[in-house]
Design an enzyme around this catalytic site. Structure first.
Site, PDB file in Angstrom:
ATOM      1  N   GLU A 158       0.823  -1.209   0.000  1.00 18.41           N
ATOM      2  CA  GLU A 158       0.000   0.000   0.000  1.00 18.41           C
ATOM      3  C   GLU A 158       0.860   1.262   0.000  1.00 18.41           C
ATOM      4  OE1 GLU A 158      -2.518  -3.258   1.850  1.00 18.41           O
ATOM      5  OE2 GLU A 158      -0.454  -2.520   2.152  1.00 18.41           O
TER       6      GLU A 158
ATOM      7  N   PHE B  42     -12.318  -7.484  13.328  1.00 14.33           N
ATOM      8  CA  PHE B  42     -11.156  -7.913  12.559  1.00 14.33           C
ATOM      9  C   PHE B  42     -10.785  -6.864  11.513  1.00 14.33           C
ATOM     10  CE2 PHE B  42      -9.451 -10.207   8.788  1.00 14.33           C
ATOM     11  CZ  PHE B  42      -8.239 -10.593   9.352  1.00 14.33           C
ATOM     12  N   GLN B  43      -9.537  -6.476  11.505  1.00 14.46           N
ATOM     13  CA  GLN B  43      -8.984  -5.464  10.599  1.00 14.46           C
ATOM     14  C   GLN B  43      -9.722  -4.133  10.679  1.00 14.46           C
ATOM     15  OE1 GLN B  43      -8.484  -7.203   6.622  1.00 14.46           O
ATOM     16  NE2 GLN B  43      -6.429  -7.874   7.193  1.00 14.46           N
TER      17      GLN B  43
ATOM     18  N   LYS C 194     -17.908  -1.330   4.695  1.00 14.76           N
ATOM     19  CA  LYS C 194     -18.199  -2.335   3.675  1.00 14.76           C
ATOM     20  C   LYS C 194     -19.672  -2.368   3.312  1.00 14.76           C
ATOM     21  CE  LYS C 194     -17.086  -7.138   2.502  1.00 14.76           C
ATOM     22  NZ  LYS C 194     -16.373  -8.364   2.956  1.00 14.76           N
TER      23      LYS C 194
ATOM     24  N   MET D  81      23.601   9.410   4.575  1.00 12.10           N
ATOM     25  CA  MET D  81      23.430  10.706   5.219  1.00 12.10           C
ATOM     26  C   MET D  81      23.552  10.584   6.732  1.00 12.10           C
ATOM     27  SD  MET D  81      23.149  13.874   4.587  1.00 12.10           S
ATOM     28  CE  MET D  81      22.387  14.249   3.008  1.00 12.10           C
TER      29      MET D  81
END
Length: 552
Positions: free
Chosen positions: A48, A110-111, A160, A458
């Site tokens: 993502e 969930f999620q 959803k 760096m």
């Protein structure tokens, strides 16, 4: 239609038909509806974060809104870094996430993640859509907010069951682009009066002027004013113009930093005077009265004291100031500037700087150059010469390692008619190297250059200069992959150069290959980027070359 279908219809109506994303459970209805929209090009990335950085690259290369999609929970939270990056660099984005069904919100399902709460500080606006009836209007409004005024990222979170809910309303038509925010006549005339009094004037231009290159160039030439472009403003003013002084700040040019320190009037357009530009703020442009032009009123006077605030978009303000131009003729000031312009670091031996210069010297005026973050980024900014806007893509405000490669993918898909090159370090490239699969799947002809010094370069430089060479957790050399073999594992041509003698032929083969290709430049471990203004110092205290005992 369903809410999911209404979402796609709205995006298509607004001509947003390229989307970068990754599916999952809570966004599945949207992906199911996508099968009915063959005109939409969905780019399946491998992470993502790759999706949102690719959307940023698309937006930076075009000036239009980039779109990315993710599922709920970890999918949504993987977008947070990109949202913060886009927020600081004013990139117009719409990020769409799924969420659990409405009756499950707040139950730790969930999620499930409170992504609107999480992203509130790093978005221009965000939405939790609670009804399909609202969805198209929310999408249209999000697009408008993302691209209007000071651009930025907007997030739309869609449960959803809202995606599945029936929708029978109208799809809103897009609003016209190109709105202008004209500065007031009073502010313009105050700026003109101050400009006319100047004996040592300087113009400094930032990323907010990327869409105003023509107007900025006309303004600078009409007033005959020395011009500096910030890291985000590179390309707004052509580097070949004698008035151009380079980039200011921590790794800026001697000419730019000396001019700022010596100026009596400084005009800043489309920049926010961040700490990497100003150095120690109380000593920034100590002799100058400052005109600050910005579309965002909150930025004017936030960091540096502003004598003449001008609120308006860069193009309108530059055009208004050009209408009152009286060309400067200050030979002593010009002579000083010309002496400063002759002071720059030459990379004459095999090093990261030598390799970056060899690559950037091969770029044409239409080529797009993206970078990751680190020494190679600053070297690229110092050494590349941009003649046009939107040809330079980098992560400025957030300094996001892993940005450059997926951003180059997005830019190359947005501008297929030009060549896109990305210069990355061996550390940052590995943060999003899985997007090599995206190159393979879509045959995106990005040219990847990995500057491999086996260090987090760096951080190593700072540890060398300020921490007694106590190198802590910056060595990568014992675990780096063979980057040429890594590219080959994805079916991508690779070539390696381990010396200055090998580099020209390697670059030739890399650029001549038809399709994506990777160049690995294996350079010495220690190399410094100079000039440098140490943290907490003023621009007048810049270190022009490496101190004794520090890698050059």
């Amino acid at each position: 239609m369903t809410g999911a279908e209404a979402l796609w219809r709205t995006l298509v109506a607004h001509d947003l038909t390229t989307v970068f994303g990754y599916p999952g459970g809570a966004i599945m209805p949207v992906y199911d509806a996508l099968t009915a929209f063959p005109d939409v090009r969905h780019v399946l990335t491998r992470h993502e974060q790759g999706a949102i950085h690719a959307a940023e690259g698309w937006a930076k290369a075009t000036g239009h809104v980039g779109v990315c999609i993710a599922t709920s929970g970890p999918g949504a939270t993987n977008l947070v870094t990109g949202l913060a990056d886009a927020m600081l660099d004013s990139v117009p984005l719409v990020a769409i996430t799924g969420n659990v069904a409405r009756h499950l919100i707040g139950t730790d399902a969930f999620q499930e993640a409170d992504i609107t709460g999480i992203t509130l500080p790093v978005t221009k606006h965000n939405y939790l859509v609670k009804s399909a009836a609202d969805l198209p209007a929310v999408v249209a409004e999000a697009i408008h907010i993302a691209r209007s005024g000071r651009p930025g990222p907007v997030l739309i979170d869609i449960p959803k069951d809202v995606q599945l809910e029936a929708f029978d309303g109208e799809i809103p038509a897009p609003e016209p682009e190109g709105e202008r925010h004209e500065p007031s006549e009073e502010a313009v005339m105050a700026a003109v009066e101050l400009l006319r009094s100047a004996r040592r004037p300087v113009l400094m231009v930032g990323g907010g002027a990327q869409g105003a290159s023509r107007e900025i160039t006309e303004f600078a030439r009409a007033w005959n004013v020395p011009t500096i472009t910030t890291l985000m403003g590179l390309g707004v003013f052509p580097a070949s113009d004698p008035l151009w002084l380079g980039m200011p700040g921590m790794h800026g040019s001697v000419a730019a930093n000396r001019a700022i320190s010596g100026a009596d009037v400084l005009v800043g357009i489309g920049l926010r005077f961040d700490d990497r530009v100003t150095g120690r703020v109380r000593d920034f442009a100590p002799n100058a009265r400052i005109i600050h032009v910005d579309i965002d009123a909150a930025e004017i006077g936030k960091i540096v004291t502003t004598n003449v605030p001008v609120r308006g978009d860069a193009a309108s303000a530059a055009r208004a100031l050009t209408a009152h131009a009286r060309p400067f003729d200050h030979p002593e000031w010009n002579a000083e500037i010309q002496e400063w312009k002759g002071r720059f670091v030459r990379h004459e031996h095999w090093s990261a700087g030598y390799a970056v210069k060899a690559i950037t010297d091969r770029l044409g005026p239409d080529d797009i150059l993206a970078t990751d973050v680190g020494q190679h980024q600053m070297l690229s900014a110092q050494l590349a010469r941009f003649e046009k806007p939107r040809r330079w893509l980098t992560s400025g405000g957030l300094g996001t390692m892993g940005f450059g490669f997926p951003a180059a993918i997005g830019a190359a898909m947005a501008q297929p008619e030009v060549r896109t090159v990305v210069i990355a370090g061996d550390g940052g490239f590995q943060m999003t190297a899985q997007e090599l699969a995206t190159l393979t799947r879509y045959r995106v002809p990005v040219k990847i250059a990995v500057i491999n010094n086996s260090f987090l370069g760096m951080v190593r430089q700072w540890q060398e200069m300020f921490h007694g060479r106590r190198y802590s957790e910056v060595w990568l050399g014992d675990s780096n992959p063979d980057f040429v073999k890594l590219a080959g594992a994805y079916g991508i041509f690779g070539v390696r150069a381990e010396s200055a003698d090998e580099l020209p032929a390697a670059i030739d083969a890399w650029l001549a290959h038809d399709g994506p290709s990777l160049l690995e430049a294996v350079v010495p471990h220690e190399h410094g980027v100079f000039p440098m203004v140490p943290a907490g110092a003023s621009l007048s205290e810049m270190v022009e070359t490496a101190p004794e005992g520090v890698a050059k």
